[in-house]
Design a protein around this motif. Structure first.
Motif, PDB file in Angstrom:
ATOM      1  N   GLU A 179     -45.252 -47.900 -22.254  1.00 41.56           N
ATOM      2  CA  GLU A 179     -46.004 -48.265 -21.047  1.00 41.56           C
ATOM      3  C   GLU A 179     -46.790 -49.552 -21.268  1.00 41.56           C
ATOM      4  OE1 GLU A 179     -48.432 -45.115 -19.449  1.00 41.56           O
ATOM      5  OE2 GLU A 179     -49.527 -46.478 -18.123  1.00 41.56           O
ATOM      6  N   LEU A 182     -44.309 -52.556 -21.472  1.00 41.53           N
ATOM      7  CA  LEU A 182     -43.733 -52.921 -20.164  1.00 41.53           C
ATOM      8  C   LEU A 182     -44.790 -53.542 -19.252  1.00 41.53           C
ATOM      9  CD1 LEU A 182     -41.242 -50.008 -19.355  1.00 41.53           C
ATOM     10  CD2 LEU A 182     -40.745 -52.276 -20.289  1.00 41.53           C
ATOM     11  N   ASN A 183     -46.008 -53.019 -19.329  1.00 41.09           N
ATOM     12  CA  ASN A 183     -47.082 -53.572 -18.490  1.00 41.09           C
ATOM     13  C   ASN A 183     -47.451 -55.004 -18.874  1.00 41.09           C
ATOM     14  OD1 ASN A 183     -47.244 -51.310 -16.949  1.00 41.09           O
ATOM     15  ND2 ASN A 183     -49.151 -50.541 -17.842  1.00 41.09           N
ATOM     16  N   PHE A 194     -39.784 -52.411 -12.993  1.00 41.87           N
ATOM     17  CA  PHE A 194     -40.388 -51.137 -13.425  1.00 41.87           C
ATOM     18  C   PHE A 194     -41.918 -51.154 -13.424  1.00 41.87           C
ATOM     19  CE2 PHE A 194     -36.412 -50.309 -16.231  1.00 41.87           C
ATOM     20  CZ  PHE A 194     -35.710 -49.896 -15.111  1.00 41.87           C
ATOM     21  N   PRO A 196     -45.567 -50.690 -12.345  1.00 42.92           N
ATOM     22  CA  PRO A 196     -46.082 -49.800 -11.292  1.00 42.92           C
ATOM     23  C   PRO A 196     -46.497 -50.541 -10.022  1.00 42.92           C
ATOM     24  CG  PRO A 196     -47.417 -49.654 -13.320  1.00 42.92           C
ATOM     25  CD  PRO A 196     -46.213 -50.461 -13.645  1.00 42.92           C
ATOM     26  N   LEU A 197     -46.902 -51.800 -10.178  1.00 40.14           N
ATOM     27  CA  LEU A 197     -47.271 -52.576  -8.990  1.00 40.14           C
ATOM     28  C   LEU A 197     -46.047 -52.788  -8.097  1.00 40.14           C
ATOM     29  CD1 LEU A 197     -49.828 -53.901  -7.878  1.00 40.14           C
ATOM     30  CD2 LEU A 197     -49.234 -55.971  -9.137  1.00 40.14           C
ATOM     31  N   ILE A 199     -43.390 -50.762  -8.097  1.00 35.84           N
ATOM     32  CA  ILE A 199     -43.034 -49.435  -7.572  1.00 35.84           C
ATOM     33  C   ILE A 199     -43.974 -49.069  -6.416  1.00 35.84           C
ATOM     34  CG2 ILE A 199     -42.864 -46.972  -8.144  1.00 35.84           C
ATOM     35  CD1 ILE A 199     -40.604 -48.587  -9.401  1.00 35.84           C
ATOM     36  N   GLY A 200     -45.265 -49.369  -6.575  1.00 31.47           N
ATOM     37  CA  GLY A 200     -46.237 -49.096  -5.511  1.00 31.47           C
ATOM     38  C   GLY A 200     -45.870 -49.841  -4.233  1.00 31.47           C
ATOM     39  N   ARG A 201     -45.522 -51.112  -4.388  1.00 37.16           N
ATOM     40  CA  ARG A 201     -45.148 -51.903  -3.198  1.00 37.16           C
ATOM     41  C   ARG A 201     -43.856 -51.380  -2.576  1.00 37.16           C
ATOM     42  NH1 ARG A 201     -46.285 -57.975  -5.487  1.00 37.16           N
ATOM     43  NH2 ARG A 201     -48.555 -57.901  -5.403  1.00 37.16           N
ATOM     44  N   ALA A 203     -43.016 -48.293  -2.525  1.00 40.33           N
ATOM     45  CA  ALA A 203     -43.351 -47.043  -1.837  1.00 40.33           C
ATOM     46  C   ALA A 203     -44.082 -47.281  -0.521  1.00 40.33           C
ATOM     47  CB  ALA A 203     -44.211 -46.159  -2.750  1.00 40.33           C
ATOM     48  N   MET A 204     -44.792 -48.409  -0.420  1.00 42.51           N
ATOM     49  CA  MET A 204     -45.695 -48.620   0.719  1.00 42.51           C
ATOM     50  C   MET A 204     -44.999 -49.338   1.875  1.00 42.51           C
ATOM     51  SD  MET A 204     -49.093 -49.616  -1.496  1.00 42.51           S
ATOM     52  CE  MET A 204     -50.392 -49.440  -0.264  1.00 42.51           C
ATOM     53  N   ARG A 207     -45.359 -53.437   2.674  1.00 45.04           N
ATOM     54  CA  ARG A 207     -45.491 -54.204   1.429  1.00 45.04           C
ATOM     55  C   ARG A 207     -44.088 -54.498   0.900  1.00 45.04           C
ATOM     56  NH1 ARG A 207     -50.862 -53.699  -0.797  1.00 45.04           N
ATOM     57  NH2 ARG A 207     -52.111 -53.009   0.968  1.00 45.04           N
ATOM     58  N   ASN A 242     -37.964 -42.457 -13.248  1.00 45.37           N
ATOM     59  CA  ASN A 242     -38.635 -43.691 -12.836  1.00 45.37           C
ATOM     60  C   ASN A 242     -37.648 -44.835 -12.664  1.00 45.37           C
ATOM     61  OD1 ASN A 242     -41.097 -42.436 -12.932  1.00 45.37           O
ATOM     62  ND2 ASN A 242     -41.604 -43.159 -14.998  1.00 45.37           N
TER      63      ASN A 242
END
Lengths: 365, 365
Positions: A179, A182-183, A194, A196-197, A199-201, A203-204, A207, A242
């Motif tokens: 993690e 990758l971050n 991959f 999370p930012l 993935i978050g976008r 999902a939203m 965005r 993921n």
């Protein structure tokens, strides 16, 4: 998929390699005379979008009869051919960009350790880059390297303006914090998608992710290229990883499908799968999804690449999908084969993401 | 929900206020003698976790008979009582933290413009903070303020160590870029949980969001407090908003439910909803979900808060949910009322997130 029941055409829940019983079945199936209609995908230069909007429009289009004609009816979604077409489109775009700006997209790959499969993947990526005109950069670090050394390589590539995409080959050695590593990849170079930012976008609503993870992007691209309608359809994603399942579900959702994720804790998964118009299976269980689980006319994207014993193969094994192909091909309206389905799309989408990144960084359209 | 058909007990697809015909129906329903069993939720000091794992265990537990006993059978999930209990637990924790460290959690709210509803929400939040011992900070900016002024307030609160949570009251005036403003809130103070990084972590297995959005967190908390099993259950979330539907689906998925999101492009939503063991409705359509759409014994969490005309009310309207309560209460095994269901949980979860943030920042357990 602990709650699933396996029989003849499926692997056991524990073994990755099929027991001989199943292997024999597969061999016998593989010489059965079932037909495979290999459908020619739509050409959609530069846009990556289909020029037809519904799957029905395809059914009347040109197709190529392959192998022997018999009872089966599914169109075979030819990922190899689509991926080739996409790579050609990417090569044209890269040439156009280079001529207009002098800039060549660059992809950096960091490989840690000496896993043979990882080395093969990295070699294939390099070859694919070379073929379309993407500069590739590679760092090979020994398995006992420190986390800090990996982070240093990432920082160097983050700062290098000739690098537009950074990819850390997974899996990393066990002593490393995946993690954290990758971050460390700059979000604007995260061509794997991959972060999370991203993935978050994804999902939203409203965005936009900078990058969509390559394998699920490849699945959706296959649906697009074959003009398969997603909007309003019932879609089931099998598996919630993921890397594939979860982002594939988010992508289908963005395209207005009604999505259900089936996973290891799902009761009676076959009942849910049987309702689906579109199935994306990404679970890593050889031949798990049976023909009887499929609604007639469903479209199946099989992401699984599972080795099964095959003494007749020079390597002693061959690759099969999550889906019992010889069964579903008789029920589905379209299905991806393994190999030659989703597999070739992943690298094509990586090249596509790298090109998009370079275009975005240099404001080139 | 363009594809849904509405009749007597539902609003039209266009009007937010129910036509008189429906209003009359509701009035007549409201005086029908149906029973509401108000179930006493489990007490779970500090942990916010239920001490029983299955809903069945509750059925034999104590309950309070409210109103007149008749035909209906659903347990009424008493959000007001659960929220009160949670606020009491939070107050105890805050006192414990203050005594041990001298630190008091702080919540900052930024209100732009003079919308009455927003002002009411902000006032309620302040009152709730005061009641549990959270310091509240407030900035009121005029509707014609510049984006930069809002960003300046956020920066100030980001840097203020006595502030552990920052909340920008939505909606913002139209001339402002909501995404840009929300993204300016430091991820470690994003108690609303709307930052894409938090949503990404919520979506990913093996990652943990710093904060879970308050309303969906409140929905899941109600299920927990009532000991309703989520794992392995079929769940349907109606609506896919960034604020409720989507994160609620991700939360149910994390708890091993098999989740389907139903939305405006879903065909025959009632058929999908009818399969669900757990339904979370967050769509904002008065009385849309009918009793006939519900599987007997399903659990229903109704997030909708919709005004319908009511000349008998001093305000001329009253609030109803997305779910046709008087119908579903006869079919479901448990249901949240509106008001008094999910509503009170949202602020309780905001207080909970603020407390968690202060604990994390000061490493207090």
């Amino acid at each position: 998929m602990a709650s699933m029941i396996f029989s003849d055409c499926s692997s056991s829940t524990t073994a990755r390699l099929l027991p001989l019983r199943c292997h024999k079945l597969h061999r016998s199936c593989s010489v059965l005379s079932f037909s495979l209609r290999v459908f020619l995908p739509l050409t959609s230069s530069r846009s990556f979008l289909p020029s037809l909007s519904s799957f029905q429009a395809h059914v009347s289009s040109t197709f190529v009869s392959a192998k022997m004609a018999t009872e089966s009816s599914a169109i075979v979604i030819d990922g190899k051919s689509v991926a080739k077409q996409i790579r050609e489109e990417i090569a044209v775009e890269i040439a156009r960009m280079r001529e207009a700006t002098g800039i060549v997209p660059g992809l950096a790959v960091i490989l840690v350790g000496d896993r043979k499969d990882s080395a093969t993947y990295v070699r294939n990526k390099k070859k694919a880059c070379d073929a379309v005109g993407i500069n590739s950069f590679e760092v090979n670090l020994p398995g006992d390297t420190t986390e800090q050394e990996v982070l240093n390589s990432i920082t160097r590539f983050n700062e290098d303006p000739s690098v537009h995409g950074i990819l850390v080959q997974l899996p990393l050695p066990k002593h490393m914090n995946e993690e954290k590593i990758l971050n460390a990849v700059g979000i604007e170079k995260d061509v794997d998608g991959f972060h999370p930012l991203n993935i978050g976008r994804l999902a939203m609503r409203g965005r936009e992710p900078l990058f969509v993870p390559c394998t699920p992007k490849g699945c959706i691209e296959l649906l697009h290229r074959y003009g398969i309608q997603i909007k309003g359809k019932k879609a089931v994603v099998i598996g919630r990883s993921n890397i594939v399942g979860m982002p594939a579900a988010l992508l289908l959702q963005r395209e207005d499908a009604t999505v259900t994720i089936v996973h290891s804790r799902t009761n009676n998964p076959e009942d849910i799968i049987k309702e689906a118009d579109i199935i994306i299976s990404a679970v890593g269980q050889a031949n798990m999804v049976r023909g009887s689980w499929i609604k007639p006319g469903a479209v199946i994207i099989d992401v699984g690449i599972n080795p099964v014993e095959d003494p007749e193969s020079p390597r002693g094994y061959r690759l099969v999908g999550d889906v019992c192909y010889e069964e579903v091909v008789k029920v589905a309206s379209a299905v991806t084969p393994v190999p030659g389905g989703v597999g070739p799309m992943t690298i094509a989408m990586l090249l596509s993401n790298t090109l998009s990144s370079a275009k975005r960084m240099h404001n080139f359209n």
